[in-house]
Design a protein around this motif. Structure first.
Motif: not given
Length: 809
Positions: A334, A341-345, A398-403
């Motif tokens: 994260r 939180e900007n992005s999550t992988t 990547q699950t956030l902001p998009s897949d």
């Protein structure tokens, strides 16, 4: 060794020498520390006395006259020579003592916890009967040995120092992974007979390991006839295993074999919270890892010893291990910008590992004196081979902001190791003195192949990563000769030795992409040196002594510390070897004190060590960013510091107040001060820490045994990182059944409160990091053991009396 004998403390005018050898009547094993007393005929007072040495030999001086002689050993019948007259030097010959029938139960209990035997240059711990390690691994067994700690990720240290040399039966071994300690988390603890902790090694042992040597002695049955045992384990998390020990001993042959199969699951976890200061597109990254490791391992230790005659024998043996493992690591990453939180992988690494290890050994022993088994020549040939293949798929989305797909990677890692050992040792006792000389050649070649292919996100094609993909060939060639001499004068014993070793470390790096000349890091290091050793003992009494030891040691960098190509367990946190790393050298001093009472044994020592070019692992910003998302790559690299001074003290107490209670307490305090810099940054630090362990064995009603092991390690600090303290408790219950206690059922819990975690805080110029790591969660294991033609009390007495000293130069 005869120089290890204890001497009588009561002396009058001495005219004649009384000698003999005391052995166990049922097993023909020598009894060390058996006592002899010469008593006055008139009033029964003791005129002179002494104890036997490790060979069971006794020697006292008596004036001409008539005495009553008594020879005794704990739990054995007393041998009495009434009205014995001496008027010349007299040899009593072989004196056989039988076990007292009323003490059979007590003998059964005596070796159920880790026991200690103190020698001139080492301490020997019999760990084969430790209930808390039943169904566990070699790492579990080592973790219960005083002076030794096993870190959360399996790293083994001696007195807080991880520069320790680990041997199998006195020799380097492919079984030990040529220095890779991960293998000890695969091998079963049931294979161990004893562990030798050698903090002041004599010249007989190789000079590797600035902290000292841990020598693991594998089981080898010596009882006449056919006998053995069968063991099964079940555990949660999954810990299934089956083990068979078989032995056939005749007048001319001793055939032995141990088979073991394990099927284990070892879940673990890790957490990293890293905050950056201006070097990243993100100001904070939180990384959660879940480890799901499964593996099946099969190992065989088999051999045959042929007795050519009463004075010589030859032994051929094989040790092999097959491993089929799967490691699944899930890494959730994260990323934050300005606290949001900007992005999550989600990164999944799936690795299959196939591992095969073989070791073939041939040993020849020739004795020259029937009365002194120490006068002998031994010669060893050993070939070891290991092949390992790892196939790993890394898929990061990547699950956030998009897949979306962030990275796909296909890794192939191969490793082949070959090692040849040639060794010869000659020992010549000369009365109370002893001379020894030996040679060792240890030559190994290790080849590592690393192919990393990454998916091009634009074309979808796999492309070879030119920065990482490579072949690395590493050779280590060591040639050594040594000599040592020991003697004793009254209450004083000494052992002086000098060893010379020449070492070649040669590395060849070959990038898999031609023309990539900036990724070539070849090296050829040659160095030699003398390594003196001094061990002194002064007997204050037959149960009390002071020891002083000095030795010079070397720590050679292992292949993974020299391999310049980075690991791939993480895109942003990598380990990379340093081909410019040089060996470190240390001078070590150890002052010890031993005192035995009837129910209590005290061992203690203070020690000091000064090491030059000591190794330290540091973290640094590489200046590189990941191609996919611009995150800075943090590198962990080993370096040479200028100096490190380490000193400390340790104490151990064995207290056995009754036959139903045995306790073992040890405590170690150490402090080190290091200084040095790397790339203009100072990495010197001052750190002190301590660790202690307590073990108790209680015999409950119904002869149920209850064992508790507790461990605590204090906080630690180095140049960059603070580590929090760790505390853990292990429990075990055991009950014997059937006639002669041939069936044993036990239940143990490792890490009862699931607290064995490493919590750290790291500060550097560009980032700070909080992390937590748990290599393995709480483990519950049930074990069933059945023995045939092998009484439990005989196993215990044998493990205590057999020296198990495979030596090694």
């Amino acid at each position: 060794m005869s120089i290890l004998a204890f001497f009588p403390i009561i002396g009058f005018a001495q005219e004649y020498e009384l000698t003999g050898k005391v052995i166990d009547a049922s097993m023909d094993f020598p009894l060390e520390y058996a006592s002899i007393s010469a008593k006055s005929i008139e009033d029964g007072s003791i005129v002179n006395g002494g104890v036997t040495n490790r060979e069971g030999r006794l020697s006292i001086k008596l004036e001409k006259g008539t005495y009553n002689l008594e020879i005794e050993y704990i739990s054995f019948e007393i041998k009495v020579f009434s009205n014995f007259t001496i008027d010349k030097d007299t040899n009593l010959g072989i004196i056989k003592l039988g076990i007292r029938p009323d003490n059979l139960d007590e003998v059964t209990v005596v070796a159920e916890t880790t026991q200690v035997e103190v020698r001139l240059d080492k301490k020997i711990y019999t760990v084969g009967k430790d209930l808390t390690t039943a169904g566990g691994t070699v790492s579990d067994a080592l973790g219960n040995v005083p002076s030794v700690t096993v870190d959360i990720d399996g790293a083994i240290s001696l007195r807080g120092n991880n520069n320790v040399r680990i041997l199998i039966n006195g020799k380097p071994s492919s079984v030990a992974g040529f220095g890779d300690q991960d293998v000890f988390q695969q091998l079963p603890a049931e294979a161990i007979e004893s562990v030798e902790v050698i903090t002041s090694p004599s010249a007989r042992y190789d000079a590797e390991g600035t902290a000292g040597i841990i020598n693991i002695i594998l089981k080898r049955e010596k009882t006449l006839g056919f006998n053995g045992s069968i063991r099964g384990t079940l555990g949660d998390p999954k810990n299934s295993g089956a083990f068979v020990d078989l032995n056939l001993r005749t007048e001319n042959f001793n055939i032995f074999t141990s088979l073991g199969y394990t099927d284990r699951t070892r879940p673990g976890n890790a957490f990293f919270d890293t905050k950056y200061t201006g070097i990243s597109n993100f100001d904070r990254i939180i990384e959660d890892r879940e480890y799901d490791r499964t593996g099946q391992n099969f190992n065989v230790n088999a051999g045959v010893e042929y007795f050519i005659d009463d004075m010589s024998s030859v032994t051929a043996s094989l040790f092999t291990r097959f491993g089929d493992d799967r490691d699944m690591t899930t890494n959730t990453n994260r990323r934050f910008v300005n606290g949001i939180e900007n992005s999550t992988t989600a990164r999944i690494e799936d690795e299959l590992e196939d591992d095969k290890s073989f070791q073939y050994s041939m040993n020849y022993e020739k004795r020259f004196d029937k009365e002194n088994r120490d006068h002998k020549l031994t010669a060893d040939l050993q070939y070891s081979s290991s092949n390992e293949t790892k196939n790993g798929i890394i898929n990061e989305n990547q699950t956030l902001p998009s897949d979306s797909l962030v990275a796909f990677q296909d890794n192939l890692e191969t490793e082949k190791r070959d090692s040849y050992l040639i060794q010869a040792d000659y020992v010549k006792p000369m009365g109370d003195a002893q001379f020894e000389v030996g040679f060792r050649g240890d030559y190994s070649d290790q080849t590592q192949g690393f192919l990393v292919q990454r998916q091009n996100l634009e074309t979808g094609n796999l492309e070879t990563d030119e920065f990482v993909s490579s072949d690395f060939d590493f050779q280590q060639n060591i040639t050594a000769v040594y000599s040592q001499y020991g003697n004793k004068f009254e209450q004083f014993s000494f052992l002086l030795g000098l060893r010379y070793e020449h070492t070649q470390l040669k590395g060849t790096t070959t990038p898999l992409v031609s023309g990539n000349s900036d990724r070539i890091f070849d090296f050829d290091k040659n160095f030699g040196g003398f390594f003196p050793t001094v061990n002194l003992v002064y007997e204050l009494g037959e149960d009390e002594n002071v020891t002083l030891g000095y030795n010079r040691r070397i720590n050679r960098p292992r292949s993974w510390f020299l391999n310049p190509f980075p690991s791939q367990s993480s895109r942003i946190n990598v380990f990379q070897g340093n081909p410019d790393l040089d060996p470190s050298f240390a001078n070590a001093f150890d002052l010890g004190y031993l005192k035995r009472w009837e129910k209590l044994t005290l061992t203690s020592s203070i020690y000091f060590q000064r090491e030059t070019d000591a190794f330290e692992r540091v973290e640094r910003d590489t200046g590189r960013l990941t191609e996919e998302d611009g995150i800075p790559i943090i590198e962990n690299i080993p370096i040479n510091l200028a100096t490190e001074q380490r000193y400390g003290a340790e104490v151990g107490v064995l207290y056995n107040p009754t036959k139903w209670l045995r306790t073992n307490l040890s405590f170690n305090y150490f402090r080190f001060e290091s200084e040095g810099s790397f790339e203009g940054i100072e990495y010197g630090a001052t750190n002190e820490s301590y660790f202690g362990r307590f073990s108790s064995n209680v015999v409950l009603p119904g002869k149920i045994q209850w064992q508790t092991n507790a461990f605590y390690r204090g906080p630690r600090v180095n140049a960059q990182t603070e580590t929090d303290p760790i505390a853990s408790i292990d429990l075990a219950l055991s009950k014997d059944f059937l006639k002669d206690d041939n069936l044993t059922i036990s239940l143990n819990v490792r890490d009862l409160f699931n607290s064995r975690k490493r919590d750290q805080f790291t500060i550097t110029e560009n980032f700070t990091s909080n992390s937590s790591f748990q290599w393995r969660v709480r483990q519950v294991t049930a074990t069933l053991v059945y023995r045939f033609n092998q009484q439990k009390r005989e196993q215990n007495r044998r493990s205590n009396n057999d020296d198990g000293d495979f030596g090694g130069s």
